[in-house]
Design a protein around this motif. Structure first.
Motif: not given
Length: 274
Positions: A133-141, A152-158, A248-249
């Motif tokens: 129930e998470l966003w699929k990658k195209p929508c997340f992107d 927007t300041d913040g932290i990207f994580f995987c 984002p890339e």
């Protein structure tokens, strides 16, 4: 048959039309249409002859469009929506030219409601992963790109869930659901998506990254506990948006590299790329 009152909305956020139809025009008593560009708005006034104009007052672009309409011979009355950019002299000067019938102060945040409408549309289009129930990658992107355009300041994580493929108990789908649930519980304010077996996330924050590291490492411990056997390692990588020009890339590239380093170390600790 009586003609419905026609209302022209001047707003650059097209979701406002859906919003007003949903919360104001539920019985379709009015004929609503929306424009933001000057030439289109002028054409709409000539062709559709609206009875009223709802003008977004917290956008200098929309105010400029409204100002252009004032010069028309048959310009309908205005109702100003939102907060006026009083701090911007040019915008404030434009507002003084209007003789509005009324000013509407909405009892909710437009952006929040429009976001809900957008999410509902994306869910209907199948942009939610069924298992997590998470966003699929195209929508997340798409959503991440919009945040980065706003700097927007913040932290990207995987976080990699590949290790769950080798754990026999409980079942792999259940383990993944438990792991994702732990992430959602600890980071309800984060944008979360999934690509294959990799969970992607962006946490808007201006707090030191140590605060995030503590929270995410606690989550990783919970995720490991979801797999009773064999013992597994969950690699995770992160980077700060401002360090990579809000790209984002680049954020994905360097967070992925950090995740790879985390996997080699095998300590179930998130790694920031430096």
């Amino acid at each position: 048959m009586l003609q419905k009152p026609k209302i022209l909305i001047i707003d650059s956020n097209l979701g406002v039309l859906d919003l007003l139809n949903e919360v104001v025009n539920t019985d379709r008593e009015y004929s609503l249409f929306i424009e933001s560009k000057k030439i289109n708005a002028q054409d709409a006034v000539y062709a559709k002859k609206p009875d009223l104009i709802l003008l977004c007052a917290d956008s200098s672009v929309c105010l400029s469009t409204g100002e252009a309409l004032l010069s028309l011979k048959e310009c309908p009355p205005f109702v100003l929506m939102g907060k006026v950019f009083a701090s911007e002299r040019a915008a404030a000067d434009i507002v003084k030219k209007f003789k509005p019938m009324d000013t509407i102060t909405l009892p909710f945040e437009l952006e929040e409601i429009c976001q809900k409408i957008e999410n509902d549309s994306m869910i209907a289009a199948g942009m939610i992963d069924e298992l997590t129930e998470l966003w699929k990658k195209p929508c997340f992107d798409f959503k991440l790109d919009r945040l980065m355009r706003k700097k927007t300041d913040g932290i990207f994580f995987c976080v990699s869930l590949n290790a769950y493929s080798f754990a026999a108990n409980p079942s792999r789908p259940l383990q993944i659901q438990m792991a994702v649930f732990a992430l959602k519980q600890r980071f309800p304010e984060a944008l979360l998506g999934i690509s294959g077996n990799i969970v992607l996330g962006f946490l808007p924050t201006d707090k030191p990254k140590k605060d995030f590291e503590k929270r995410i490492n606690e989550v990783l411990s919970e995720m490991i506990e979801a797999a009773e056997k064999p013992v597994i390692f969950i690699p995770a990588g992160a980077c700060e948006s401002g360090d990579y020009g809000y790209s984002p890339e680049d954020m994905l590239l360097y967070a992925d590299k950090a995740m790879e380093i985390s996997g080699h170390e095998g300590k179930n600790r998130i790694k920031f790329y430096k």
